[in-house]
Design an enzyme around this catalytic site. Structure first.
Site, PDB file in Angstrom:
ATOM      1  N   ASP A  54       0.885  -1.156   0.000  1.00 32.14           N
ATOM      2  CA  ASP A  54       0.000   0.000   0.000  1.00 32.14           C
ATOM      3  C   ASP A  54       0.929   1.215   0.000  1.00 32.14           C
ATOM      4  OD1 ASP A  54      -1.601   2.193   0.634  1.00 32.14           O
ATOM      5  OD2 ASP A  54      -2.973   0.974   1.838  1.00 32.14           O
ATOM      6  N   TYR A 144      -7.459  14.274  -9.783  1.00 30.27           N
ATOM      7  CA  TYR A 144      -6.380  13.518 -10.439  1.00 30.27           C
ATOM      8  C   TYR A 144      -5.370  14.484 -11.080  1.00 30.27           C
ATOM      9  CZ  TYR A 144      -4.384  10.472 -14.126  1.00 30.27           C
ATOM     10  OH  TYR A 144      -3.545   9.779 -14.975  1.00 30.27           O
ATOM     11  N   LYS A 148      -1.362  15.317 -10.304  1.00 29.28           N
ATOM     12  CA  LYS A 148      -0.277  15.238 -11.291  1.00 29.28           C
ATOM     13  C   LYS A 148       0.589  16.512 -11.249  1.00 29.28           C
ATOM     14  CE  LYS A 148      -1.019  11.122 -12.891  1.00 29.28           C
ATOM     15  NZ  LYS A 148      -0.172  10.037 -12.352  1.00 29.28           N
TER      16      LYS A 148
END
Ligand code: SER
Length: 323
Positions: A54, A144, A148
């Protein structure tokens, strides 16, 4: 040149192909694949060296890196754009904490290199949409995409502060027969699956929504080429890469050539807004100049190859939910 490489997010669409390519290139014994789930069957078949990890657990990550004497960490684990909008809290913990741990582990253990992908999702509605340059305003509007930009900026910060060899590619949509995992560009994969299985596809984007794309072999080539690029020639750490731009309507003709009965319908959903916040085409001249990037596949070559390989995958995975 033998390298020992650990890959996170290794059974994702890109990870599983990258792991196989790295095993061919550096030797099977030098590649460690990791992921949250128990070993996937595709890795069992190939006898891949796999460990559960993880990425939010720094101690576990460091232990694996030390135990396997890793030189290069490839950090692919990420919640993608569409899944991220359904669960921003999960995306935050995996994408931000996971990358921070990858950075810190690389720094503390003095690894040779950290590669972590960025994406066209790093751009946003205020970015110029056509021929988007490498160095331009980003300001993404998805969790998301924000993760980035965090990866790019933190990687570049650790590079200048600690001399950490961070490298990143802004992948466009990546097309391949492998099952994708919750992205906005997934239509360009499901269209092949559905054409082969049902001869029709209902697309979640409008017909003329163009996005930058590449075929998987080019994605793998760009990744390995950047990892192996001469560090002294790199003026950037994060690079645009693309092969072509594609809207759903552009694939209808090429697919009909192979499957004349193929039909498409359009039912745009929340992913339309995500797609419209991203560039329609990008300029990858910086990657071409600094490390010689050049794609091999255009749309006709990709379509021919992808139909062939997807037909095997589609047979095997009948019944998969097409996102
Ligand atoms: N393929 C990704 C997505 O659609 C973009 O990086 O989320």
């Amino acid at each position: 040149m033998t390298k020992r490489v650990l890959v996170t997010g290794s059974y994702g669409q890109i990870g599983q192909v990258l792991v196989a390519a790295l095993m061919d290139r550096y030797g099977k014994e030098n590649i460690i694949a990791t992921g949250r789930k128990k070993i996937p069957s595709v890795f069992k078949e190939k006898d891949v060296h796999y460990h559960r990890l993880d990425v939010r657990d720094l101690t576990q990550m460091q232990t694996l890196l030390v135990e396997h004497d890793i030189d290069i960490l490839i950090h692919n684990a990420s919640v993608l754009s569409a899944t991220g909008e359904k669960n921003p809290q999960l995306a935050h913990s995996i994408n931000f904490e996971g990358f921070y741990n990858a950075l810190e582990a690389t720094r503390m253990l003095n690894l040779e290199q950290l590669f972590a992908p960025s994406s066209i999702a790093a751009f946003g509605p205020s970015t110029p949409r056509e021929n988007t340059p490498n160095d331009v305003i980003t300001r993404p509007t998805t969790i998301y995409g924000i993760s980035k930009v965090y990866i790019e900026l933190m990687g570049e910060y650790y590079h200048q502060k600690y001399g950490l060899d961070f490298r990143s590619l802004r992948y466009p949509g990546v097309i391949s027969p492998e099952e994708p995992g919750g992205g906005t560009t997934d239509w360009a994969i499901w269209i092949f699956w559905e054409a082969l299985r049902n001869k029709k596809y209902t697309c979640f984007l409008k017909e003329d929504t163009s996005l930058p794309m590449m075929y998987m072999p080019d994605c793998i080539k760009s990744t390995i080429d950047l990892i192996e690029a001469d560090n002294s020639k790199l003026e950037h750490r994060s690079f645009n890469v693309t092969a072509f731009s594609l809207a759903p309507k552009d694939l209808v003709g090429p697919i009909k050539e192979a499957i004349p009965e193929f039909e498409i319908a359009y039912e745009p959903d929340f992913r339309q807004q995500i797609a419209e916040s991203w560039p329609a085409s990008i300029d990858d001249s910086v990657a071409r100049k600094e490390w010689g990037w050049k794609p091999d596949y255009d749309i006709p070559a990709m379509t021919k190859d992808c139909l062939l390989y997807t037909s095997d995958a589609a047979d095997e995975l009948d019944g998969v939910d097409l996102g």
